[in-house]
Design a protein around this motif. Structure first.
Motif, short mmCIF file in Angstrom:
data_model
loop_
_atom_site.label_atom_id
_atom_site.label_comp_id
_atom_site.label_asym_id
_atom_site.label_seq_id
_atom_site.Cartn_x
_atom_site.Cartn_y
_atom_site.Cartn_z
N ALA A 172 0.96 -1.49 0.40
CA ALA A 172 -0.09 -0.33 -0.12
C ALA A 172 1.16 1.30 0.43
O ALA A 172 0.59 2.08 0.08
N CYS B 75 -0.20 4.81 -1.91
CA CYS B 75 -1.27 4.83 -1.68
C CYS B 75 -1.46 6.94 -1.16
O CYS B 75 0.02 6.78 -0.07
N GLN C 230 -9.98 3.34 -4.17
CA GLN C 230 -8.63 2.11 -3.53
C GLN C 230 -8.24 2.47 -2.29
O GLN C 230 -8.94 3.72 -1.46
N TYR D 96 -7.53 0.61 1.69
CA TYR D 96 -6.97 -0.76 2.28
C TYR D 96 -6.78 -1.11 4.12
O TYR D 96 -7.14 0.35 4.44
N PRO E 93 -6.35 -4.98 0.41
CA PRO E 93 -7.27 -3.71 -0.78
C PRO E 93 -8.25 -4.49 0.08
O PRO E 93 -8.78 -5.45 0.99
#
Length: 320
Positions: free
Chosen positions: A250, A253, A279, A281, A296
């Protein structure tokens, strides 16, 4: 995987009260009581001169009544030390003044080496109120009403040390950031003092002073409990959590929102929403705050009810 939710911490904020008010036993309420009565200059007992008028031969003559002897700085310091001892306050006294009285009880301000100072009331029993608590109460009261009477405050320069003192407590509790704001914000349900610290470009904290030490909660945790950090921005919280995702799947992100979902024996679970549409996590962190695993949102529906900040279509087959 079951996740235990965080409990809510409620704070009660001390309210200002006149020193003449009676019937209030709560310390946080009494802590901001005004010192009233005869004004006393530092190092002086009494407040000016009384005049007595006598009449004679058809004329009024004013005679000055002698003022009581002025207390020396050494005498004031000794009296303040006696009050600290009587109130069972640990303080390496460096300076003391006598700003006035409440009724017949003398009031002292004491500065202590490397910690907060106190307002001391020579009553029965003796009373001691921390300068940092008084300042925090005043700040909160004035945020609601700029013209409010906030009662007696500590004025010695040595007692204007809130940032340094609370910052030191935060570091003792485990905070590693550069503290740039700090304030007492109230008391917990267990009647423990709670403080907030803001950090330079980083996530801030609440500190609760327990009998056994300090309980430190970062502002992401505070928000999850229904609290609010006034010294920490959403951007600071998001950036601090993005740093925890470094080296994981991640890492790319750009965190736009984060929440604490809860914890269990395996660690604490957070949801991070990414700036990229759809998107996000769930990250599992250990007790040291290090990320152990990321999932995810598309495959994490079974973890604590799944993601709620992120709208992501479930992946075929669910979580691996």
């Amino acid at each position: 995987m079951a996740v235990v939710g965080a409990a809510v911490l409620a704070l009660g904020v001390a309210q200002p009260a006149s020193a003449q008010d009676g019937g209030r036993s709560d310390e946080s309420s009494r802590a901001s009581g005004s010192v009233s009565g005869e004004s006393v200059l530092p190092g002086r007992i009494g407040g000016g001169r009384d005049q007595r008028r006598t009449r004679g031969n058809g004329r009024t003559a004013a005679r000055e009544q002698a003022a009581p002897p002025a207390a020396t700085p050494e005498e004031i310091r000794a009296a303040a030390q006696a009050q600290l001892t009587a109130a069972n306050v640990t303080c390496e006294l460096t300076e003391a003044t006598n700003p006035g009285k409440i009724g017949e009880a003398a009031v002292y301000e004491a500065a202590c080496a490397n910690t907060e100072g106190y307002i001391l009331i020579a009553s029965t029993p003796p009373q001691a109120f921390g300068c940092i608590e008084l300042a925090g109460t005043a700040a909160i009261t004035r945020s609601r009403d700029p013209n409010a009477d906030v009662g007696q405050q500590c004025v010695l320069p040595a007692n204007q040390n809130t940032l340094a003192v609370i910052g030191g407590w935060a570091r003792t509790a485990g905070a590693t950031c550069t503290v740039d704001e700090a304030q007492a914000i109230g008391k917990s349900d267990d009647n423990n003092m709670v403080y907030e610290v803001g950090c330079a470009n980083d996530n801030g904290y609440w500190l609760e002073k327990l009998a056994t030490g300090w309980d430190l909660k970062d502002c992401i945790q505070v928000t999850s409990m229904g609290g609010a950090c006034r010294f920490t921005t959403a951007e600071e919280k998001n950036n601090s959590f993005k740093a925890k995702l470094a080296g994981t799947d991640a890492a790319g992100c750009d965190v736009s929102e984060v929440r604490l979902m809860g914890s269990n024996g395996n660690g604490s679970f957070y949801e991070a929403k990414c700036a990229a549409e759809g998107q996000g996590y769930i990250a599992r962190l250990n007790n040291e705050g290090v990320t152990q695993q990321v999932y995810p949102c598309a495959t994490a529906q079974s973890i604590g009810g799944g993601c709620t900040l992120t709208t992501a279509a479930p992946a075929a087959g669910g979580r691996p």
